[in-house]
Design a protein around this motif. Structure first.
Motif, mmCIF file in Angstrom:
data_model
loop_
_atom_site.group_PDB
_atom_site.id
_atom_site.type_symbol
_atom_site.label_atom_id
_atom_site.label_comp_id
_atom_site.label_asym_id
_atom_site.label_seq_id
_atom_site.Cartn_x
_atom_site.Cartn_y
_atom_site.Cartn_z
ATOM 1 N N VAL A 116 0.847 -1.199 0.000
ATOM 2 C CA VAL A 116 0.000 0.000 0.000
ATOM 3 C C VAL A 116 0.881 1.247 0.000
ATOM 4 O O VAL A 116 0.670 2.177 -0.782
ATOM 5 C CB VAL A 116 -0.954 0.007 1.216
ATOM 6 C CG1 VAL A 116 -1.752 1.315 1.254
ATOM 7 C CG2 VAL A 116 -1.899 -1.175 1.170
ATOM 8 N N TRP A 145 0.619 3.666 -3.124
ATOM 9 C CA TRP A 145 -0.353 4.712 -2.785
ATOM 10 C C TRP A 145 -0.238 5.952 -3.698
ATOM 11 O O TRP A 145 -1.248 6.387 -4.270
ATOM 12 C CB TRP A 145 -0.214 5.089 -1.308
ATOM 13 C CG TRP A 145 -1.065 6.251 -0.905
ATOM 14 C CD1 TRP A 145 -0.705 7.562 -0.871
ATOM 15 C CD2 TRP A 145 -2.441 6.201 -0.502
ATOM 16 N NE1 TRP A 145 -1.766 8.333 -0.466
ATOM 17 C CE2 TRP A 145 -2.841 7.528 -0.233
ATOM 18 C CE3 TRP A 145 -3.359 5.159 -0.347
ATOM 19 C CZ2 TRP A 145 -4.127 7.847 0.183
ATOM 20 C CZ3 TRP A 145 -4.643 5.481 0.066
ATOM 21 C CH2 TRP A 145 -5.023 6.811 0.320
ATOM 22 N N PRO A 146 0.974 6.523 -3.872
ATOM 23 C CA PRO A 146 1.052 7.729 -4.716
ATOM 24 C C PRO A 146 0.649 7.460 -6.167
ATOM 25 O O PRO A 146 -0.072 8.262 -6.773
ATOM 26 C CB PRO A 146 2.533 8.134 -4.629
ATOM 27 C CG PRO A 146 3.054 7.448 -3.424
ATOM 28 C CD PRO A 146 2.290 6.175 -3.304
ATOM 29 N N TYR A 198 -3.096 6.880 -6.423
ATOM 30 C CA TYR A 198 -3.806 8.148 -6.212
ATOM 31 C C TYR A 198 -3.762 9.004 -7.485
ATOM 32 O O TYR A 198 -4.777 9.548 -7.913
ATOM 33 C CB TYR A 198 -3.201 8.923 -5.037
ATOM 34 C CG TYR A 198 -3.874 10.260 -4.846
ATOM 35 C CD1 TYR A 198 -5.056 10.364 -4.112
ATOM 36 C CD2 TYR A 198 -3.365 11.413 -5.448
ATOM 37 C CE1 TYR A 198 -5.697 11.587 -3.973
ATOM 38 C CE2 TYR A 198 -4.008 12.636 -5.315
ATOM 39 C CZ TYR A 198 -5.164 12.718 -4.575
ATOM 40 O OH TYR A 198 -5.810 13.921 -4.452
ATOM 41 N N ARG A 199 -2.577 9.085 -8.092
ATOM 42 C CA ARG A 199 -2.457 9.886 -9.316
ATOM 43 C C ARG A 199 -3.302 9.283 -10.436
ATOM 44 O O ARG A 199 -3.987 10.003 -11.167
ATOM 45 C CB ARG A 199 -0.994 9.962 -9.766
ATOM 46 C CG ARG A 199 -0.147 10.886 -8.935
ATOM 47 C CD ARG A 199 1.175 11.213 -9.620
ATOM 48 N NE ARG A 199 2.065 11.889 -8.695
ATOM 49 C CZ ARG A 199 2.959 11.282 -7.922
ATOM 50 N NH1 ARG A 199 3.099 9.963 -7.984
ATOM 51 N NH2 ARG A 199 3.717 11.964 -7.093
ATOM 52 N N TYR A 222 -6.763 10.238 -9.735
ATOM 53 C CA TYR A 222 -6.967 11.684 -9.862
ATOM 54 C C TYR A 222 -6.976 12.124 -11.329
ATOM 55 O O TYR A 222 -7.784 12.958 -11.727
ATOM 56 C CB TYR A 222 -5.882 12.449 -9.092
ATOM 57 C CG TYR A 222 -6.152 13.933 -9.098
ATOM 58 C CD1 TYR A 222 -6.937 14.500 -8.099
ATOM 59 C CD2 TYR A 222 -5.680 14.748 -10.121
ATOM 60 C CE1 TYR A 222 -7.232 15.853 -8.121
ATOM 61 C CE2 TYR A 222 -5.971 16.099 -10.145
ATOM 62 C CZ TYR A 222 -6.740 16.643 -9.145
ATOM 63 O OH TYR A 222 -7.039 17.978 -9.175
ATOM 64 N N TYR A 223 -6.074 11.561 -12.143
ATOM 65 C CA TYR A 223 -6.059 11.923 -13.564
ATOM 66 C C TYR A 223 -7.418 11.666 -14.209
ATOM 67 O O TYR A 223 -7.779 12.319 -15.183
ATOM 68 C CB TYR A 223 -5.018 11.086 -14.326
ATOM 69 C CG TYR A 223 -3.576 11.367 -13.972
ATOM 70 C CD1 TYR A 223 -3.162 12.600 -13.495
ATOM 71 C CD2 TYR A 223 -2.610 10.369 -14.130
ATOM 72 C CE1 TYR A 223 -1.835 12.839 -13.171
ATOM 73 C CE2 TYR A 223 -1.282 10.602 -13.813
ATOM 74 C CZ TYR A 223 -0.901 11.834 -13.325
ATOM 75 O OH TYR A 223 0.406 12.061 -13.012
ATOM 76 N N MET A 283 -11.257 14.835 -3.471
ATOM 77 C CA MET A 283 -12.054 14.072 -2.508
ATOM 78 C C MET A 283 -12.384 12.670 -3.055
ATOM 79 O O MET A 283 -12.205 11.662 -2.374
ATOM 80 C CB MET A 283 -13.355 14.830 -2.216
ATOM 81 C CG MET A 283 -14.006 14.451 -0.930
ATOM 82 S SD MET A 283 -15.313 15.618 -0.521
ATOM 83 C CE MET A 283 -16.558 15.138 -1.702
ATOM 84 N N GLU A 338 -9.255 10.431 -3.232
ATOM 85 C CA GLU A 338 -8.867 9.835 -1.937
ATOM 86 C C GLU A 338 -9.763 8.654 -1.589
ATOM 87 O O GLU A 338 -9.283 7.595 -1.180
ATOM 88 C CB GLU A 338 -8.951 10.894 -0.841
ATOM 89 C CG GLU A 338 -7.766 11.825 -0.808
ATOM 90 C CD GLU A 338 -7.775 12.713 0.433
ATOM 91 O OE1 GLU A 338 -7.890 12.194 1.549
ATOM 92 O OE2 GLU A 338 -7.677 13.945 0.252
ATOM 93 N N ASP A 339 -11.066 8.847 -1.748
ATOM 94 C CA ASP A 339 -12.005 7.754 -1.438
ATOM 95 C C ASP A 339 -11.755 6.538 -2.316
ATOM 96 O O ASP A 339 -11.733 5.397 -1.847
ATOM 97 C CB ASP A 339 -13.453 8.236 -1.643
ATOM 98 C CG ASP A 339 -13.921 9.120 -0.504
ATOM 99 O OD1 ASP A 339 -13.248 9.134 0.538
ATOM 100 O OD2 ASP A 339 -14.946 9.799 -0.667
ATOM 101 N N GLN A 389 -8.478 4.640 -1.559
ATOM 102 C CA GLN A 389 -8.689 3.799 -0.375
ATOM 103 C C GLN A 389 -9.466 2.533 -0.748
ATOM 104 O O GLN A 389 -9.120 1.424 -0.348
ATOM 105 C CB GLN A 389 -9.460 4.610 0.655
ATOM 106 C CG GLN A 389 -9.844 3.833 1.892
ATOM 107 C CD GLN A 389 -10.721 4.677 2.817
ATOM 108 O OE1 GLN A 389 -10.530 5.883 2.908
ATOM 109 N NE2 GLN A 389 -11.654 4.055 3.475
ATOM 110 N N GLU A 390 -10.490 2.726 -1.579
ATOM 111 C CA GLU A 390 -11.331 1.597 -1.994
ATOM 112 C C GLU A 390 -10.527 0.585 -2.814
ATOM 113 O O GLU A 390 -10.730 -0.625 -2.692
ATOM 114 C CB GLU A 390 -12.499 2.139 -2.813
ATOM 115 C CG GLU A 390 -13.765 1.319 -2.712
ATOM 116 C CD GLU A 390 -14.919 1.990 -3.442
ATOM 117 O OE1 GLU A 390 -14.962 3.233 -3.489
ATOM 118 O OE2 GLU A 390 -15.777 1.251 -3.962
ATOM 119 N N PHE A 397 -7.327 -0.185 -2.555
ATOM 120 C CA PHE A 397 -6.469 -1.018 -1.705
ATOM 121 C C PHE A 397 -7.281 -1.972 -0.825
ATOM 122 O O PHE A 397 -6.865 -3.109 -0.587
ATOM 123 C CB PHE A 397 -5.547 -0.132 -0.863
ATOM 124 C CG PHE A 397 -4.448 0.479 -1.674
ATOM 125 C CD1 PHE A 397 -3.418 -0.311 -2.168
ATOM 126 C CD2 PHE A 397 -4.449 1.825 -1.982
ATOM 127 C CE1 PHE A 397 -2.403 0.234 -2.944
ATOM 128 C CE2 PHE A 397 -3.443 2.381 -2.755
ATOM 129 C CZ PHE A 397 -2.417 1.587 -3.242
#
Lengths: 203, 203
Positions: free
Chosen positions: A34, A38-39, A42-43, A46-47, A53, A56-57, A60-61, A63
Motif C-alpha cells: 500500500v 499509494w502515490p 492516487y495519481r 486523480y487523472y 475528494m 482519496e475515497d 482507499q477503496e 487497496f
C-alpha cells in the motif's frame, strides 16, 4: 525492503515477494505494498476523476478491494497490473454511480472546483499558478479529445508509466490492440501544437 | 534504406511506442541517422515531459486509512468479510438516504395496495379478512346512526299512512270513484285486448 517500501520505490522482484507474502496472509507485507503504490494509484485515479475528494475515497477503496481479494491473485508477479486493473475498474464504477446519481437528481452531491483549480497550487506565485492551470487544462482537453480506448492506453502509458505488457494485462487486451491505440493517440499528440508548446515551455 | 531517405511520421511514432515493431533495416537506419534520431528524441521528450508535468502537478495526500487488523485477516481467509470503512459519499447516503428511502417505500406500498384493491377482481370477490373487518366496522357505525332520531322517523311513518274518512272529507278527498277512473285513464289495466274503459264503453 522495508526502507524501500517506505520510500515508495521497489523493484519488481521485491514487489513480487511482498505480493506472495500478502497472498499468504501477511498483512504487514500488504501494508508495505500500500505504501509503495499509494502515490501512483492516487495519481491514476486523480487523472481520471479530477477531484481530490473522490480520488482519496477511490484510492482507499482500491487497496481495500485488493486486500480482500489478494487470495484470488494466482500469479503474484502480476501484482502491479492486477492492482491497476482494480483501480481502472473502480474509476469506471465511480462514473456509472455518478451517472445514476445525476439521473436520479444528484442527491445534493457536493460540488468541487474544477480539476484545473485543484492541482498543486500551494506555495506558488500567482504567475506559476496560472501557468499550471493552463497546462493542466490543455492536458485534460487533449485527453478528452481522444476516444475512450485511445485515452485509456495513452494515459496508462505516458501518465501512469505502465509498459505495453502491463497495459495489456491491466485492460485485459492483446498487446497488439494496445499498440494500435497507442499509435493513433501518439499521432494525435504529435499534431497537438498548443499542448506541445505548453509542455516545451514555449507558450 | 539510404541515409537520404528518412523515417516517415508513422514510423517515428512506431519507434516511440515500440521500436521492436520497426523492420531491422529501419532500426539500423535509426541508429545511424541523426535527423531521424532528433525527430524521435523530440517526440519521446514531449511524451516524457507530459508524464512528468502531470505527476508534478498533482499533490498526493498522505495515506488516509489503515488495513483491517490481523484478527480480521483470519476472518477474511476463512470467508468472513470485515465491515468496510464507508467512503464519504456512502456516509452521506446513509445519513440522507435512510429517511427518504423509508418514506418512499411506505408510499410505494400504499400505491401498490390501492391498485390491487381497485383492479383485482379476485380481491373484490374475496377480500382479505382485514378488509372484511374494516367493512363490518363501517357497517356497524352506519347502523348505529338511526337509533338516535327515531321520533322523527316515526312521524314520517305516520304521515305516510292513509288518511281517515273524516280527514279525507276535511281536505276534499272523498271522491274516490273519480280518482279510480282518473287512475284507469292514466294507467289502464290490461285484460285481453280490452282496457277497462273499452269494456265500459262496450258494456
Amino acid at each position: 525492503l522495508e526502507q524501500a517500501a517506505n520510500q515508495h520505490t521497489l523493484d519488481p522482484d521485491a514487489i513480487s515477494l511482498l505480493a506472495k507474502k500478502a497472498h499468504g496472509g501477511d498483512a504487514a507485507a500488504f501494508d508495505k505494498l500500500v505504501n509503495t503504490f499509494w502515490p501512483d494509484i492516487y495519481r491514476l485515479v486523480y487523472y481520471r476523476v479530477s477531484s481530490q475528494m473522490d480520488a482519496e475515497d477511490l484510492t482507499q477503496e482500491v487497496f481495500l478491494k485488493a486486500y480482500r481479494n489478494i487470495k484470488s491473485l494466482k500469479d503474484q508477479e502480476r501484482f502491479k497490473p492486477w492492482l491497476y486493473s482494480i483501480a481502472v475498474n473502480l474509476v469506471k464504477d465511480h462514473y456509472r454511480r455518478k451517472n445514476v446519481r445525476s439521473v436520479v437528481g444528484g442527491f445534493g452531491e457536493e460540488m468541487e472546483a474544477p480539476a484545473s483549480a485543484q492541482v498543486k497550487l500551494q506555495d506558488e506565485g500567482a504567475d506559476e499558478k496560472v501557468a499550471r492551470r493552463q497546462v493542466w487544462a490543455e492536458v485534460e482537453r487533449f485527453r478528452d479529445s481522444l476516444p475512450p480506448s485511445e485515452r485509456d492506453v495513452f494515459t496508462l502509458r505516458f501518465m501512469d508509466g505502465l509498459n505495453i505488457r502491463e497495459i495489456a494485462e491491466t485492460l485485459k487486451r492483446s498487446e497488439s490492440a494496445v499498440k494500435t491505440h497507442l499509435y493513433r493517440a501518439v499521432g494525435k499528440f504529435k499534431k497537438n501544437n498548443s499542448l506541445l508548446r505548453i509542455l516545451r515551455g514555449e507558450a | 534504406m539510404s541515409m537520404q531517405q528518412h523515417l516517415s511520421n508513422d514510423e517515428v511514432i512506431i519507434a516511440v511506442v515500440d521500436p521492436a515493431d520497426l523492420s531491422p533495416e529501419k532500426r539500423e537506419h535509426l541508429e545511424s541517422c541523426r535527423v531521424c534520431r532528433v525527430e524521435l528524441d523530440k517526440l519521446d521528450a514531449d511524451l516524457v515531459g507530459l508524464g512528468e508535468t502531470a505527476s508534478h502537478m498533482v499533490e498526493v495526500p498522505p495515506r488516509n486509512f489503515e488495513l483491517p487488523g490481523a484478527e480480521q485477516i483470519h476472518h477474511e481467509l476463512s470467508g468472513e468479510m470485515p465491515r468496510r470503512p464507508e467512503t464519504r459519499w456512502q456516509n452521506w447516503w446513509s445519513r440522507q438516504g435512510q429517511l427518504s428511502l423509508a418514506g418512499g417505500l411506505a408510499m410505494a406500498a400504499a400505491v401498490v395496495l390501492a391498485l390491487m384493491v381497485s383492479l383485482s377482481p379476485e380481491w373484490k370477490s374475496n377480500p382479505p379478512l382485514s378488509l372484511l373487518m374494516a367493512q363490518e366496522q363501517e357497517l356497524n357505525f352506519i347502523l348505529a346512526i338511526p337509533q338516535e332520531p327515531e321520533p322523527l322517523l316515526g312521524m314520517l311513518a305516520d304521515a305516510s299512512e292513509p288518511l281517515s274518512p273524516f280527514h279525507r272529507f276535511l281536505v276534499g278527498d272523498d271522491d274516490t270513484e273519480e280518482d279510480n277512473e282518473f287512475m284507469e285513464f292514466l294507467a289502464p289495466e290490461k285484460d285481453g285486448n280490452l282496457t277497462s274503459l273499452d269494456r265500459r264503453s262496450v258494456g
